[in-house]
Design an enzyme around this catalytic site. Structure first.
Site, PDB file in Angstrom:
ATOM      1  N   ILE A 164       0.803  -1.041   0.038  1.00  0.00           N
ATOM      2  CA  ILE A 164       0.120   0.001   0.027  1.00  0.00           C
ATOM      3  C   ILE A 164       0.874   1.213  -0.089  1.00  0.00           C
ATOM      4  CG2 ILE A 164      -2.060  -1.169   1.035  1.00  0.00           C
ATOM      5  CD1 ILE A 164      -1.284  -0.091   3.530  1.00  0.00           C
ATOM      6  N   ASP A 165       0.308   2.377  -0.506  1.00  0.00           N
ATOM      7  CA  ASP A 165       1.051   3.656  -0.555  1.00  0.00           C
ATOM      8  C   ASP A 165       1.627   4.167   0.567  1.00  0.00           C
ATOM      9  OD1 ASP A 165       0.688   3.486  -3.313  1.00  0.00           O
ATOM     10  OD2 ASP A 165      -1.008   5.017  -3.245  1.00  0.00           O
ATOM     11  N   MET A 166       2.718   5.032   0.644  1.00  0.00           N
ATOM     12  CA  MET A 166       3.229   5.366   1.819  1.00  0.00           C
ATOM     13  C   MET A 166       2.309   6.185   2.682  1.00  0.00           C
ATOM     14  SD  MET A 166       6.489   8.149   2.043  1.00  0.00           S
ATOM     15  CE  MET A 166       5.947   9.559   1.180  1.00  0.00           C
TER      16      MET A 166
END
Length: 304
Positions: free
Chosen positions: A136-138
């Site tokens: 999942i994105d930062m």
């Protein structure tokens, strides 16, 4: 180095498929690597992955000692939702990168997991590392699954490929979505003009499907749940933007200025459901919304 000797009981099957089913905790891709490196011999000769075994073949398999991953363990606190000998599920905080990359060589989730697991990890594809099945994105928070061994990694990667893993996200988007439910079915690929972005207008996009339902409406904003059928890079962010409802706080796919003090998009991986790699039992994990998300919802409810 471990040395395994086998005598095949039947013939006709590819050797990589045969061994991935007969060697515990070894994935097919790892078996193919052993074959390529000459660590598997049949009747004292090297063969390729497509070799079809014969009944009575003598197999000699050399399993090299796992390499040590060139990433330093770091004592970073983890919000653990579930853990056993096979898997670890964590509630990833906002701002944490999952895997070391240029510009983010340390302080990542992998650094934290290496410290937490210590010698509990077994060699995944020949390297001592945690198995990251999905990312999942930062600036996306929530449930993230980590595999501790090659067998768990292989089984859960297959579940992900077969779209049998449940992944439900909560998000706040711009605009008032009139429909209670909907589906965005639009291929996603690299943006034709900006290679750092993804787009539904890419020339060679890959199939991508996102289902959404409205949880609450706040006039200019809508609180929704999105369920992934596929898992493309930035999928929910790109899909919601493509229908005119970008995620609040997402300055890449939405407005450049945000009316609230947020760090990145309001997107949270809330529910993760899998069939356990050992027991086969369906398990579902629920990551509580982070404080900033709860505060935002409270603020929107007061103003509504």
């Amino acid at each position: 180095m471990d040395i395994i000797k086998l005598r095949t009981e039947f013939g006709g099957e590819r050797i990589d498929r045969y061994l991935s089913g007969n060697l515990e905790n070894r994935s097919r891709s790892y078996i193919q690597k052993l074959l390529k490196d000459g660590n598997i011999r049949v009747n004292d000769r090297a063969v390729k992955a497509n070799y079809k075994i014969n009944e009575g073949d003598e197999l000699l398999i050399r399993i090299p000692d796992p390499e040590v991953l060139d990433i330093l363990p770091e004592d970073i606190p983890l919000d653990i939702i579930y853990e056993d000998e096979d898997i670890l599920v964590v509630n990833k905080p906002k701002g944490m990168v999952v895997h070391p990359a240029p510009g983010h060589s340390g302080h990542t989730l992998v650094n934290a997991i290496l410290y937490h697991c210590g010698d509990q990890l077994s060699g995944i594809n020949g390297v001592m590392r945690p198995g990251i099945v999905h990312r999942i994105d930062m600036d996306t928070t929530g449930s993230l699954m980590i595999c501790k061994n090659d067998r768990a990694h292989q089984i859960l990667a297959e579940q992900l490929k077969d779209h049998t893993i449940t992944r439900r996200y909560h998000a706040v988007v711009h605009g008032n979505i009139k429909e209670d439910t909907g589906t965005v079915n639009a291929p996603i690929g690299r943006h034709p003009a900006d290679r750092k972005k993804m787009s539904t207008r890419a020339a060679h996009g890959r199939s991508a499907v996102t289902h959404f339902r409205v949880l609450e409406r706040f006039g200019d904003y809508t609180y929704i749940e999105c369920e992934l059928e596929t898992g493309r890079t930035h999928q929910i962010r790109v899909h919601m933007s493509s229908i005119g409802h970008p995620i609040l706080g997402d300055t890449v796919y939405g407005p450049s200025k945000c009316p609230f003090r947020l760090q990145g998009q309001t997107l949270h991986a809330k529910i993760l459901g899998i069939c356990h790699p050992t027991t086969g039992e369906y398990m579902e994990f629920d990551a509580p919304l982070p404080a900033y998300f709860e505060d935002l919802l409270s603020n929107l409810r007061r103003k509504n």
